[in-house]
Design an enzyme around this catalytic site. Structure first.
Site, short mmCIF file in Angstrom:
data_model
loop_
_atom_site.label_atom_id
_atom_site.label_comp_id
_atom_site.label_asym_id
_atom_site.label_seq_id
_atom_site.Cartn_x
_atom_site.Cartn_y
_atom_site.Cartn_z
N GLU A 164 44.34 43.60 42.27
CA GLU A 164 43.60 44.09 41.10
C GLU A 164 44.24 45.32 40.46
O GLU A 164 43.57 46.31 40.16
CB GLU A 164 42.13 44.38 41.49
CG GLU A 164 41.43 43.15 42.04
CD GLU A 164 39.96 43.36 42.37
OE1 GLU A 164 39.48 44.52 42.31
OE2 GLU A 164 39.29 42.38 42.69
N ASN A 207 47.60 39.77 43.48
CA ASN A 207 46.33 39.04 43.38
C ASN A 207 45.44 39.73 42.36
O ASN A 207 45.42 40.97 42.28
CB ASN A 207 45.67 39.07 44.77
CG ASN A 207 44.48 38.17 44.92
OD1 ASN A 207 44.54 36.99 44.57
ND2 ASN A 207 43.38 38.71 45.45
N HIS A 243 36.81 34.08 40.75
CA HIS A 243 35.37 34.33 40.86
C HIS A 243 34.78 33.88 39.52
O HIS A 243 34.79 34.63 38.55
CB HIS A 243 35.09 35.81 41.12
CG HIS A 243 35.56 36.26 42.47
ND1 HIS A 243 35.03 35.77 43.63
CD2 HIS A 243 36.54 37.13 42.83
CE1 HIS A 243 35.66 36.33 44.67
NE2 HIS A 243 36.57 37.16 44.21
N GLU A 271 40.14 33.29 45.98
CA GLU A 271 38.78 33.78 46.31
C GLU A 271 37.72 32.97 45.58
O GLU A 271 36.72 33.51 45.09
CB GLU A 271 38.66 35.27 45.94
CG GLU A 271 39.66 36.15 46.63
CD GLU A 271 39.52 37.64 46.32
OE1 GLU A 271 38.48 38.06 45.79
OE2 GLU A 271 40.48 38.39 46.60
N ASP A 273 34.76 31.25 44.05
CA ASP A 273 33.32 30.99 44.09
C ASP A 273 32.86 30.81 42.64
O ASP A 273 33.52 31.25 41.71
CB ASP A 273 32.51 32.06 44.85
CG ASP A 273 32.78 33.49 44.45
OD1 ASP A 273 33.18 33.74 43.29
OD2 ASP A 273 32.58 34.40 45.29
C1 XIL Z 1 34.27 41.70 48.58
C2 XIL Z 1 33.62 41.26 49.86
O1 XIL Z 1 33.30 39.89 49.73
C3 XIL Z 1 32.37 42.07 50.13
O2 XIL Z 1 31.84 41.76 51.41
C4 XIL Z 1 32.68 43.56 50.04
O3 XIL Z 1 31.50 44.29 50.18
C5 XIL Z 1 33.36 43.89 48.74
O4 XIL Z 1 34.52 43.09 48.59
N1 XIL Z 1 37.81 40.81 45.00
C6 XIL Z 1 38.45 40.96 46.21
C7 XIL Z 1 37.67 40.90 47.46
O5 XIL Z 1 39.67 41.03 46.22
O6 XIL Z 1 38.22 41.72 48.45
C8 XIL Z 1 36.22 41.26 47.24
O7 XIL Z 1 35.52 41.04 48.46
C9 XIL Z 1 35.64 40.45 46.11
C10 XIL Z 1 36.38 40.73 44.83
#
Ligand code: XIL
Length: 474
Positions: A164, A207, A243, A271, A273
């Site tokens: 990020e 990422n 996401h 990641e 979802d």
């Molecule tokens: C999130 C986790 O899922 C949570 O449990 C934590 O509290 C915060 O981080 N982008 C990322 C991940 O790269 O590391 C994040 O994970 C979600 C967003």
């Protein structure tokens, strides 16, 4: 490794969640054959040479349903939090790898690939980092990378070296993070060079989120990767967090992945979802299934897409409701570990076959005081299936505590269940209420579900009973 193995280990199923148990009563269960194994996401992804990954919390692995799904369905794991900076170096120079090591040893024991997340990120940083001068911060970053990537040297298939780092919106610039502010543009390159030195065999990835389609942010990363490749700065892969919001998979996801792949790096969905307002509507769950199918298919269509990782197993523990209030239901197993339509969609996208769900006739309401009415809704693929059983209490009074019985006619075997404790002996199945759903008012409906295997034909079971009385089929 395989869910159906659990048939030989019923004790493992006695979960803290009071989820269903499946006891191998009567007949001994044979080890699953290859066709049987082909019903998992893992087997399907293995056959395609791709990763199907999941973010895990090692503390949940003693929960039986969580563990079984992680074991059976995925060939790659990533620590949801356990390898982040705050978890691994809470005080400067003091590394704590207990949680991260639990994830690494789980991966090694199960023959799963291990993905590293993440070495440098502005979030989940321990407090001590914020007080550092530029010189100290640079050294702390390099020491952190050496410490963590060095500890996992040789064990990690790929690292999110930098997470990020780019700004949202249309600027195409860097995020205004502590690293950017104090170290300037060169910090990403320094991080990648340090990671290569710490673990020469690990693939090194950058990422980010909201980069799944072609836009200013993804193009900024594209330009960085192109520059790194031109100058020989080590970089091997780009992660797309994905996401996503239901109904909003970018139409150019595949072409975006492809343009990065064409630079000579691997790409992966890291990641995934897909969130929606909660409680989820049937329409949104159907759209979500189509969305998951699109994402998996886009990856498969790109030769250099290493695979897809979902950010968790079950909606029960997803990070989404905490961060996006009112949103959730973003993963492919629901809060009770029932596979959602999105699970079937991923099966299909990975090349498994799902037979269409037969339409269920609308039951006519019988007169009060007259037994029970069953609706059985199966969803079958290859040699696997799930089914939901709904039983309406047509009696004049409430029921407190129930047992539903039925008989399979084609050798079906139940492997796990939800919202009931299910036991199978030969062809006979008995489902007993869980602690929370034993009361069914007159005219009310109980429901439970299960997952199982079949030998190629999967007719509905017969002889349904509720507390010993025969039910009609709706
Ligand atoms: C999130 C986790 O899922 C949570 O449990 C934590 O509290 C915060 O981080 N982008 C990322 C991940 O790269 O590391 C994040 O994970 C979600 C967003």
């Amino acid at each position: 490794m395989h869910p159906h193995r659990s048939r030989t280990r019923p004790a493992l199923l006695a979960g803290a969640l009071a989820l269903a148990t499946v006891a191998a009563v009567g007949l001994g269960f044979a080890r699953p054959g290859p066709a049987d194994a082909a019903t998992t996401l893992k087997a399907l992804a293995d056959a395609k040479g791709r990763d199907i990954g999941v973010a895990i919390d090692p503390n949940r692995l003693n929960e039986s349903a969580y563990r079984q799904i992680a074991d059976a369905e995925f060939n790659l794991v990533v620590a949801e939090n356990a390898m982040k900076w705050d978890a691994t170096e809470p005080n400067r120079g003091q590394f704590t790898f207990t949680q991260g090591d639990a994830v690494a040893s789980y991966a090694a024991a199960g023959g799963k690939r291990l993905y590293g997340h993440t070495l440098v990120w502005h979030s989940q940083l321990p407090g001590w980092v914020s007080g550092l001068s530029a010189t100290e911060l640079r050294q702390a970053m390099l020491d952190h990378i050496a410490g963590v990537a060095g500890h996992y040297r040789g064990k990690v298939a790929a690292w999110d070296v930098v997470n990020e780092a780019f700004a949202d919106g249309g600027s195409g610039g860097r995020r205004d993070s502590i690293f950017q502010q104090r170290l300037g543009d060169g910090w990403i390159e320094e991080a990648f060079r340090a990671a290569r030195a710490a673990d020469p065999a690990a693939k090194l990835c950058i990422n980010d989120y909201s980069t799944d389609g072609v836009n200013a942010k993804s193009t900024a990363i594209y330009n960085l990767v192109r520059d790194f490749k031109a100058r020989g700065v080590p970089i091997d892969c780009v992660g797309f967090q994905a996401h996503l919001i239901v109904g909003q998979v970018p139409g150019d996801l595949q072409s975006n992945l492809q343009r990065f792949a064409d630079l000579g790096v691997d790409v992966r969905i890291t990641e995934l979802d897909i969130r929606m307002p909660t409680p989820p509507s049937a329409a949104n769950l159907a759209t979500q299934a189509a969305d998951y199918r699109k994402v998996v298919s886009a990856c498969l269509a790109v030769t250099r897409c290493a695979g897809v990782t979902t950010w968790g197993i079950t909606d029960r523990y997803s990070w989404i409701p905490d961060v996006f209030p009112g949103q959730g239901a973003a993963l492919i197993w629901d809060e009770n570990y029932a596979p959602k339509p999105a699970y079937q969609a991923v099966v299909e996208a990975l090349g498994g076959t799902v037979t269409p769900t037969p339409t269920t006739p609308t039951p006519t309401t019988p007169p009060p005081g007259d037994g029970c009415t069953v609706t059985y809704v199966p969803n079958s693929w290859n040699t696997g299936f799930t089914a939901e059983v709904r039983v309406r209490n047509d009696g004049a009074s409430a029921i407190n505590g129930w047992t539903v019985g039925f008989t399979f006619g084609a050798g079906q075997r139940i492997t796990n269940a939800w919202n009931a404790t299910v036991t199978q002996s030969g062809t006979q199945v008995s489902a007993r209420n869980a602690s929370w759903n034993g009361s069914v008012p007159a005219g009310g409906t109980l429901s439970f579900g299960f997952q199982g295997t079949h030998g190629g034909s999967n007719p509905a079971p017969t002889g349904f009973t509720l507390n010993g009385s025969a039910c009609r089929t709706g």
